[in-house]
Motif scaffolding. Structure first.
Motif, PDB file in Angstrom:
ATOM      1  N   LEU A 174       7.110 -33.844 -59.306  1.00 26.52           N
ATOM      2  CA  LEU A 174       8.023 -33.828 -60.446  1.00 26.52           C
ATOM      3  C   LEU A 174       9.193 -34.781 -60.223  1.00 26.52           C
ATOM      4  N   TRP A 204      14.960 -31.221 -68.094  1.00 25.38           N
ATOM      5  CA  TRP A 204      15.309 -32.549 -67.568  1.00 25.38           C
ATOM      6  C   TRP A 204      14.872 -33.641 -68.542  1.00 25.38           C
ATOM      7  N   LYS A 205      13.733 -33.409 -69.208  1.00 30.10           N
ATOM      8  CA  LYS A 205      13.205 -34.397 -70.148  1.00 30.10           C
ATOM      9  C   LYS A 205      14.106 -34.494 -71.377  1.00 30.10           C
ATOM     10  N   LYS A 255       8.244 -38.200 -61.345  1.00 34.83           N
ATOM     11  CA  LYS A 255       8.084 -38.174 -62.802  1.00 34.83           C
ATOM     12  C   LYS A 255       9.450 -38.202 -63.499  1.00 34.83           C
ATOM     13  N   ILE A 256      10.401 -37.444 -62.973  1.00 34.37           N
ATOM     14  CA  ILE A 256      11.749 -37.402 -63.553  1.00 34.37           C
ATOM     15  C   ILE A 256      12.420 -38.766 -63.437  1.00 34.37           C
ATOM     16  N   TRP A 309      20.927 -30.369 -65.202  1.00 37.80           N
ATOM     17  CA  TRP A 309      19.718 -29.582 -65.455  1.00 37.80           C
ATOM     18  C   TRP A 309      19.346 -28.796 -64.225  1.00 37.80           C
ATOM     19  N   ASP A 339      16.178 -37.771 -72.673  1.00 37.13           N
ATOM     20  CA  ASP A 339      15.983 -38.237 -74.045  1.00 37.13           C
ATOM     21  C   ASP A 339      17.272 -38.195 -74.872  1.00 37.13           C
ATOM     22  N   PRO A 391      16.532 -25.179 -63.738  1.00 39.02           N
ATOM     23  CA  PRO A 391      15.867 -24.062 -64.401  1.00 39.02           C
ATOM     24  C   PRO A 391      16.519 -22.713 -64.089  1.00 39.02           C
ATOM     25  N   HIS A 415      10.908 -41.202 -65.887  1.00 38.65           N
ATOM     26  CA  HIS A 415      11.270 -40.943 -67.289  1.00 38.65           C
ATOM     27  C   HIS A 415      12.696 -41.404 -67.588  1.00 38.65           C
ATOM     28  N   CYS A 436      15.615 -33.286 -57.332  1.00 46.76           N
ATOM     29  CA  CYS A 436      14.529 -32.337 -57.576  1.00 46.76           C
ATOM     30  C   CYS A 436      13.692 -32.136 -56.318  1.00 46.76           C
ATOM     31  N   ALA A 477      11.845 -25.349 -67.882  1.00 46.71           N
ATOM     32  CA  ALA A 477      10.974 -26.172 -67.043  1.00 46.71           C
ATOM     33  C   ALA A 477      11.052 -27.656 -67.365  1.00 46.71           C
ATOM     34  N   GLU A 478      11.216 -28.006 -68.637  1.00 47.25           N
ATOM     35  CA  GLU A 478      11.263 -29.425 -69.016  1.00 47.25           C
ATOM     36  C   GLU A 478      12.620 -29.835 -69.587  1.00 47.25           C
TER      37      GLU A 478
END
Length: 184
Positions: free
Chosen positions: A94, A73-74, A97-98, A42, A78, A44, A101, A89, A70-71
């Motif tokens: 972020l 990575w999510k 957060k990454i 990932w 998933d 952007p 997750h 990152c 932008a998302e």
């Protein structure tokens, strides 16, 4: 998680987050390890995805699934494609957060830490990483760019074998010019 060990894997599927700087280098390093497959990336910025695509092709490796936006990575976390995420990152908030997750998705997390790239910004973030690792029974390892290098491990082995005699004091340093990383 004292005493925790995950099951050995013959093939390790790696996802890489952020392909600028350390992420690009991670691709090159990981491709040298037998049994490692880069399955997802990932960033952007599409130009960084193109570099990885070219490197994988040049090395005769299968293409990685590419995520952008932008998302992205999510969506990558998933998708359940990886056993391990390599997170480089550069956005501190972020970054944490990454990592969290991916661990909630059951993925072991390797997270780069540098002055400009913290693995966590606050004590609360640090505890959240520990708790997510324990709750999900996945490893969370803070990476450092030279602690596990061949010279460092050579010195450690020499100490363990007594080659240097009895050590009464040891001091180490980590000094190198990082202005190019701080002030691009």
């Amino acid at each position: 998680m004292q005493g925790f060990a995950s099951k050995p894997m013959e093939r390790i599927r790696v996802a890489i987050v952020d392909l600028d700087g350390r992420g690009q280098g991670a691709v090159s390093r990981l491709l040298q390890i037998p049994g490692v497959e880069i399955v997802a990336v990932w960033d952007p910025r599409t130009e960084f995805l193109a570099r990885v695509r070219a490197e994988l092709k040049a090395k005769g490796r299968p293409a990685a699934k590419e995520f952008t936006g932008a998302e992205g990575w999510k969506a990558m976390a998933d998708a359940g494609l990886a056993d391990v995420v390599y997170n480089t990152c550069r956005d501190g908030a972020l970054h944490t957060k990454i990592t969290l997750h991916f661990m909630e998705c059951g993925v072991h997390s390797l997270t780069e830490v540098l002055a400009e790239l913290p693995g966590a910004i606050s004590d609360d973030d640090c505890w959240a990483l520990v708790e997510a690792s324990e709750r999900n029974r996945v490893h969370c390892m803070m990476l450092e760019c030279c602690v596990y290098g061949e010279y460092e491990l050579l010195a450690l082995n020499m100490v363990r074998k007594g080659i240097l005699g009895e050590l009464v004091r040891v001091e180490g340093g980590y000094v190198h010019d990082q202005r190019n990383l701080q002030f691009r």
